[in-house]
Design a protein around this motif. Structure first.
Motif, PDB file in Angstrom:
ATOM      1  N   SER A 104      38.702 -16.081  11.669  1.00 49.43           N
ATOM      2  CA  SER A 104      37.773 -15.438  10.967  1.00 49.43           C
ATOM      3  C   SER A 104      38.195 -14.370  10.463  1.00 49.43           C
ATOM      4  CB  SER A 104      36.262 -15.594  11.511  1.00 49.43           C
ATOM      5  OG  SER A 104      36.449 -15.352  12.799  1.00 49.43           O
ATOM      6  N   ASP A 105      37.522 -13.713   9.498  1.00 48.11           N
ATOM      7  CA  ASP A 105      37.632 -12.331   9.113  1.00 48.11           C
ATOM      8  C   ASP A 105      36.514 -11.904   8.390  1.00 48.11           C
ATOM      9  OD1 ASP A 105      38.376  -9.841   7.888  1.00 48.11           O
ATOM     10  OD2 ASP A 105      40.567 -10.353   8.067  1.00 48.11           O
ATOM     11  N   HIS A 106      35.747 -10.923   8.627  1.00 52.15           N
ATOM     12  CA  HIS A 106      34.473 -10.460   8.216  1.00 52.15           C
ATOM     13  C   HIS A 106      34.887  -9.993   6.858  1.00 52.15           C
ATOM     14  CE1 HIS A 106      35.106  -6.611   9.950  1.00 52.15           C
ATOM     15  NE2 HIS A 106      34.279  -6.238   9.060  1.00 52.15           N
ATOM     16  N   HIS A 107      35.729  -9.342   6.554  1.00 57.14           N
ATOM     17  CA  HIS A 107      36.106  -8.826   5.262  1.00 57.14           C
ATOM     18  C   HIS A 107      36.161  -9.908   4.347  1.00 57.14           C
ATOM     19  CE1 HIS A 107      37.788  -6.081   8.487  1.00 57.14           C
ATOM     20  NE2 HIS A 107      37.405  -4.924   7.595  1.00 57.14           N
ATOM     21  N   TYR A 108      37.059 -11.130   4.691  1.00 55.32           N
ATOM     22  CA  TYR A 108      37.183 -12.096   3.709  1.00 55.32           C
ATOM     23  C   TYR A 108      35.842 -12.805   3.519  1.00 55.32           C
ATOM     24  CZ  TYR A 108      42.022 -12.180   4.759  1.00 55.32           C
ATOM     25  OH  TYR A 108      43.468 -11.883   5.112  1.00 55.32           O
ATOM     26  N   TRP A 109      35.013 -12.975   4.754  1.00 50.18           N
ATOM     27  CA  TRP A 109      34.038 -14.039   4.318  1.00 50.18           C
ATOM     28  C   TRP A 109      32.581 -13.234   3.830  1.00 50.18           C
ATOM     29  CZ3 TRP A 109      34.544 -19.204   5.074  1.00 50.18           C
ATOM     30  CH2 TRP A 109      35.828 -19.705   5.478  1.00 50.18           C
ATOM     31  N   GLY A 110      32.750 -12.154   3.650  1.00 48.33           N
ATOM     32  CA  GLY A 110      31.549 -11.431   3.077  1.00 48.33           C
ATOM     33  C   GLY A 110      30.489 -10.685   3.917  1.00 48.33           C
ATOM     34  N   GLY A 111      31.158 -10.419   5.254  1.00 42.17           N
ATOM     35  CA  GLY A 111      30.342  -9.627   6.213  1.00 42.17           C
ATOM     36  C   GLY A 111      30.133 -10.425   7.515  1.00 42.17           C
ATOM     37  N   LEU A 112      29.314  -9.863   8.515  1.00 40.12           N
ATOM     38  CA  LEU A 112      29.183 -10.443   9.752  1.00 40.12           C
ATOM     39  C   LEU A 112      28.252 -11.507   9.805  1.00 40.12           C
ATOM     40  CD1 LEU A 112      28.852  -6.897  11.583  1.00 40.12           C
ATOM     41  CD2 LEU A 112      30.791  -8.010  10.741  1.00 40.12           C
ATOM     42  N   ARG A 113      27.277 -11.819   9.018  1.00 34.72           N
ATOM     43  CA  ARG A 113      26.477 -12.883   9.122  1.00 34.72           C
ATOM     44  C   ARG A 113      27.120 -14.078   8.414  1.00 34.72           C
ATOM     45  NH1 ARG A 113      21.880 -12.328   6.046  1.00 34.72           N
ATOM     46  NH2 ARG A 113      23.290 -11.365   4.621  1.00 34.72           N
ATOM     47  N   ASN A 114      28.043 -13.893   7.446  1.00 37.16           N
ATOM     48  CA  ASN A 114      28.596 -14.991   6.982  1.00 37.16           C
ATOM     49  C   ASN A 114      29.716 -15.523   8.156  1.00 37.16           C
ATOM     50  OD1 ASN A 114      27.345 -15.369   4.607  1.00 37.16           O
ATOM     51  ND2 ASN A 114      28.787 -14.670   3.463  1.00 37.16           N
ATOM     52  N   THR A 115      30.193 -14.726   8.854  1.00 40.73           N
ATOM     53  CA  THR A 115      31.371 -14.918   9.900  1.00 40.73           C
ATOM     54  C   THR A 115      30.404 -15.764  10.822  1.00 40.73           C
ATOM     55  OG1 THR A 115      32.383 -12.773   9.614  1.00 40.73           O
ATOM     56  CG2 THR A 115      32.677 -14.176  11.525  1.00 40.73           C
ATOM     57  N   ARG A 116      29.259 -15.561  11.228  1.00 40.97           N
ATOM     58  CA  ARG A 116      28.621 -16.256  12.121  1.00 40.97           C
ATOM     59  C   ARG A 116      28.226 -17.748  11.766  1.00 40.97           C
ATOM     60  NH1 ARG A 116      25.888 -15.345  16.512  1.00 40.97           N
ATOM     61  NH2 ARG A 116      24.125 -16.528  15.770  1.00 40.97           N
ATOM     62  N   GLU A 117      28.164 -17.653  10.183  1.00 40.82           N
ATOM     63  CA  GLU A 117      27.846 -19.091   9.643  1.00 40.82           C
ATOM     64  C   GLU A 117      29.082 -19.876   9.725  1.00 40.82           C
ATOM     65  OE1 GLU A 117      26.136 -19.078   5.752  1.00 40.82           O
ATOM     66  OE2 GLU A 117      24.519 -17.662   6.424  1.00 40.82           O
ATOM     67  N   LEU A 118      30.278 -19.347   9.491  1.00 42.95           N
ATOM     68  CA  LEU A 118      31.454 -19.901   9.663  1.00 42.95           C
ATOM     69  C   LEU A 118      31.682 -20.608  11.202  1.00 42.95           C
ATOM     70  CD1 LEU A 118      34.387 -20.795   8.680  1.00 42.95           C
ATOM     71  CD2 LEU A 118      35.168 -18.454   9.471  1.00 42.95           C
ATOM     72  N   ALA A 119      31.424 -19.512  11.883  1.00 43.96           N
ATOM     73  CA  ALA A 119      31.529 -20.069  13.391  1.00 43.96           C
ATOM     74  C   ALA A 119      30.664 -21.416  13.680  1.00 43.96           C
ATOM     75  CB  ALA A 119      31.120 -18.999  14.362  1.00 43.96           C
ATOM     76  N   ALA A 120      29.346 -21.436  13.103  1.00 42.74           N
ATOM     77  CA  ALA A 120      28.562 -22.694  13.362  1.00 42.74           C
ATOM     78  C   ALA A 120      29.241 -23.647  12.696  1.00 42.74           C
ATOM     79  CB  ALA A 120      27.209 -22.319  12.860  1.00 42.74           C
ATOM     80  N   ILE A 121      29.751 -23.681  11.390  1.00 39.27           N
ATOM     81  CA  ILE A 121      30.364 -24.761  11.157  1.00 39.27           C
ATOM     82  C   ILE A 121      31.709 -25.281  11.527  1.00 39.27           C
ATOM     83  CG2 ILE A 121      31.698 -25.556   8.841  1.00 39.27           C
ATOM     84  CD1 ILE A 121      29.987 -23.747   7.288  1.00 39.27           C
ATOM     85  N   CYS A 122      32.327 -24.362  12.191  1.00 30.64           N
ATOM     86  CA  CYS A 122      33.727 -24.770  12.904  1.00 30.64           C
ATOM     87  C   CYS A 122      33.071 -25.493  14.291  1.00 30.64           C
ATOM     88  CB  CYS A 122      34.423 -23.437  13.338  1.00 30.64           C
ATOM     89  SG  CYS A 122      35.332 -22.699  12.112  1.00 30.64           S
ATOM     90  N   ARG A 123      32.224 -24.924  14.842  1.00 28.64           N
ATOM     91  CA  ARG A 123      31.605 -25.473  16.088  1.00 28.64           C
ATOM     92  C   ARG A 123      31.076 -27.019  15.702  1.00 28.64           C
ATOM     93  NH1 ARG A 123      28.665 -21.823  17.345  1.00 28.64           N
ATOM     94  NH2 ARG A 123      26.444 -22.457  16.616  1.00 28.64           N
ATOM     95  N   THR A 124      30.604 -27.216  14.916  1.00 28.80           N
ATOM     96  CA  THR A 124      30.007 -28.291  14.333  1.00 28.80           C
ATOM     97  C   THR A 124      30.952 -29.368  14.238  1.00 28.80           C
ATOM     98  OG1 THR A 124      28.008 -27.483  13.025  1.00 28.80           O
ATOM     99  CG2 THR A 124      28.382 -29.858  12.631  1.00 28.80           C
ATOM    100  N   PHE A 125      32.276 -29.069  13.654  1.00 25.78           N
ATOM    101  CA  PHE A 125      33.227 -30.051  13.186  1.00 25.78           C
ATOM    102  C   PHE A 125      34.477 -29.923  14.327  1.00 25.78           C
ATOM    103  CE2 PHE A 125      31.332 -29.499   9.348  1.00 25.78           C
ATOM    104  CZ  PHE A 125      31.498 -30.772   8.567  1.00 25.78           C
TER     105      PHE A 125
END
Length: 438
Positions: free
Chosen positions: A306-327
């Protein structure tokens, strides 16, 4: 267009002013598959000031295309509430027109795959979001990790980021250092020892794609011999074919913790993943939410950096983490050439993610310049999560002015990162290698 804070919020949360300060920071002659880092690299420092004078700071890429998007967003923000970070995305879509000449080439600043206008906009928003959260945290007396739901760890692990490198920049340009060249396995191991002795790092990542694969295999084996049992990673930034990737995976089976972006495109990564048990990581083919489905459904990657610069910030990074955890996909954190503001932001969001499965990357030990008053200090390869309000860092305005002056004095050659152009200073015939390179 939204121009005011949300109903019921105190007027002190309204943004009164936004300051954008592009800077050039010194960068060592680090090699990658596209060339060599330039003597200086551009970053953008974003400062939002609320009606009561509270200042929040953020940081992101500073190349011309990012500045073209940041300027209209900054102009539209006065009156907007620092708490309305969701509104940043809507506002950016309204005012941030596509920068000119967006190409389909690889984004050299992070080697993140194909560059698009949407990716550029997300990287700009990330800096504004961090600045707003910093200001909001200071106003409420809460650390940024508290605004993100609270920390689940008190320290965050980081990995040593090893590079093949030149002893100095071509033609003696840029700032000098005492690291020396690292162009063979012995040089890589010596570099790793210094990182381990100075910062206590316990895991090591080598930026590959520079030399033929057998030479980089030898370097990884030398690291394994010098640091038995330590986690090792290799990242050639998509420089290899599927066949070469499978060959390297076989040769380094049981040695690497994971192999990062051995080949380009999700389809090729899926072919490699189907032929090896070694986990494959990426920060190139999965850098936006629309890219997740193909990669996860095709089992192309087992770790996302992950990289908060890529994903649009810190909150989107947490959303990405949740998706990764799910899969069931592992999570680590990618690094670009950054200053202490970005490292603080990385550490805050990393502290809130339960499934941070691997130590994070960071270029920070390579960076000699800084815009905050106190440098971050790695202890045993870790950073302590700061509990002070906001990010917990303060802007060094004198240092910021000096680095901005360097940007103003530049003739334009350093304001857009171009590793191939920098390499041509050493080899006038250098061109960006085709993909795959090997």
């Amino acid at each position: 267009m939204r121009t005011s804070g949300s109903v019921g919020e105190p007027p002190t949360l309204a943004i009164a002013e936004v300051r954008l300060t592009p800077v050039l920071i010194a960068d060592p002659p680090l090699l990658n598959t596209q060339g060599v880092h330039q003597p200086y690299t551009p970053r953008l420092i974003i400062e939002v000031i609320t009606a009561d004078g509270t200042s929040g700071i953020g940081e992101t890429y500073g190349d011309t295309r990012y500045l073209q998007l940041a300027a209209p967003l900054a102009a539209a923000l006065p009156g907007h509430s620092v708490s309305d970070v969701n509104g940043l995305f809507t506002l950016a879509e309204q005012v941030c027109t596509d920068p000119s000449e967006v190409s389909d080439s690889v984004d050299v600043g992070g080697l993140r795959g194909v560059q698009t206008a949407d990716k550029l906009r997300l990287s700009v928003i990330s800096g504004f979001e961090v600045a707003c959260l910093d200001a909001l945290g200071k106003t409420l007396g809460l650390p940024v990790h508290g605004l993100l739901g609270g920390k689940v760890r008190d320290t965050v692990d980081y990995s040593a980021y090893l590079f093949y490198r030149l002893a100095e920049h071509p033609r003696g340009r840029g700032e000098s250092d005492d690291w020396g060249a690292a162009l063979d396995p012995a040089g890589v191991v010596a570099q790793a020892r210094r990182f381990a002795d100075t910062y206590g790092f316990g895991s090591f990542k080598l930026k590959g794609g520079v030399f033929p694969p057998d030479e980089e295999i030898a370097a990884v084996r030398a690291l394994a011999e010098a640091f038995p049992g330590r986690p090792l990673r290799l990242d050639p930034n998509g420089a290899w074919s599927v066949e070469t990737s499978l060959y390297v995976a076989r040769e380094l089976a049981g040695v690497l913790q994971y192999l990062e972006d051995p080949t380009s495109t999700t389809a090729r990564m899926a072919q490699v993943a189907a032929g090896t048990d070694m986990p494959l990581a990426t920060n190139m083919c999965v850098t936006t939410f629309p890219e997740i489905e193909e990669a996860f459904a095709g089992k192309a990657v087992q770790v996302v950096l992950s990289d908060h610069h890529y994903w649009g910030g810190l909150r989107n990074t947490r959303e990405l983490a949740a998706i990764c955890r799910t899969f069931g996909v592992g999570l680590s954190m990618h690094s670009n050439t950054h200053l202490g503001i970005s490292l603080a932001a990385m550490t805050h969001v990393a502290a809130t993610v339960p499934n941070l499965d691997y130590a994070c990357d960071s270029h920070y030990p390579w960076q000699s310049d800084e815009v905050i008053t106190e440098r971050h200090v790695f202890t045993d390869g870790r950073l302590t999560v700061c509990d002070r309000p906001g990010l917990g860092v303060e802007l060094d305005r004198a240092a910021l002015a000096d680095l901005h002056r360097r940007w103003l004095d530049d003739d334009g050659t350093m304001r857009d990162r171009d590793d191939a152009a920098a390499m041509r200073e050493a080899d006038p015939h250098w061109t960006t290698p085709p993909v795959p390179r090997w």
